[in-house]
Design a protein around this motif. Structure first.
Motif, PDB file in Angstrom:
ATOM      1  N   LEU A  22      45.775  37.386  31.643  1.00 17.21           N
ATOM      2  CA  LEU A  22      46.208  37.167  33.025  1.00 17.21           C
ATOM      3  C   LEU A  22      45.179  37.705  34.025  1.00 17.21           C
ATOM      4  O   LEU A  22      44.884  37.053  35.039  1.00 17.21           O
ATOM      5  CB  LEU A  22      47.570  37.815  33.269  1.00 17.21           C
ATOM      6  N   ILE A  23      44.638  38.884  33.741  1.00 13.74           N
ATOM      7  CA  ILE A  23      43.601  39.428  34.631  1.00 13.74           C
ATOM      8  C   ILE A  23      42.365  38.545  34.583  1.00 13.74           C
ATOM      9  O   ILE A  23      41.761  38.244  35.623  1.00 13.74           O
ATOM     10  CB  ILE A  23      43.287  40.891  34.258  1.00 13.74           C
ATOM     11  N   TRP A  24      41.975  38.097  33.400  1.00 12.41           N
ATOM     12  CA  TRP A  24      40.836  37.172  33.253  1.00 12.41           C
ATOM     13  C   TRP A  24      41.060  35.929  34.116  1.00 12.41           C
ATOM     14  O   TRP A  24      40.171  35.492  34.847  1.00 12.41           O
ATOM     15  CB  TRP A  24      40.697  36.785  31.786  1.00 12.41           C
ATOM     16  N   GLN A  25      42.262  35.362  34.029  1.00  8.18           N
ATOM     17  CA  GLN A  25      42.570  34.165  34.809  1.00  8.18           C
ATOM     18  C   GLN A  25      42.520  34.460  36.310  1.00  8.18           C
ATOM     19  O   GLN A  25      42.004  33.654  37.088  1.00  8.18           O
ATOM     20  CB  GLN A  25      43.956  33.619  34.423  1.00  8.18           C
ATOM     21  N   GLY A  26      43.056  35.614  36.688  1.00  7.02           N
ATOM     22  CA  GLY A  26      43.059  35.975  38.101  1.00  7.02           C
ATOM     23  C   GLY A  26      41.656  36.144  38.662  1.00  7.02           C
ATOM     24  O   GLY A  26      41.374  35.695  39.781  1.00  7.02           O
TER      25      GLY A  26
END
Length: 111
Positions: free
Chosen positions: A23-27
């Motif tokens: 999720l952090i990667w995507q953000g």
């Protein structure tokens, strides 16, 4: 039942940690924004709590074994979420890691 509980907790920990990192990667990398990053931070925090529920009381053993679960789980997550196709060496490495998990966590020990 203790082994099954432990395996379930490793699975939940993997979903929380790998999912949180994803999720952090995507953000950040895919520019999806703060909501994705915030959800990732919450999931990573949840991972820390799930790990404490393992039946074994040894932090080092739990985290060492979880490392193998993380390796295999990360490859699986990449396949499902990003269409990644592991090669035979990825699969061999993941299996070696999971064998390591089994040895570290479930080998018979002297009382």
């Amino acid at each position: 039942m203790t082994v099954m509980r432990s395996i379930l907790l490793f699975g939940l920990a993997a979903i929380a940690e790998i999912g949180g990192a994803w999720l952090i990667w995507q953000g950040v990398r895919e520019h999806r924004g703060w909501v994705w990053m915030g959800a990732g931070v919450l999931a990573l925090g949840l991972y820390g709590f799930v790990a404490t529920l393992q039946p074994d009381a040894n932090f080092g053993r739990i985290l060492a074994a979880y490392g193998g679960v993380f390796v295999a789980g990360s490859l699986a997550w990449g396949m499902v979420a990003d269409g990644y196709r592991p090669d035979r060496w990825d699969i061999a490495g993941a299996l070696i890691c999971l064998i390591g998990v089994a040895v570290i966590m479930y080998a018979p020990r002297a009382a």
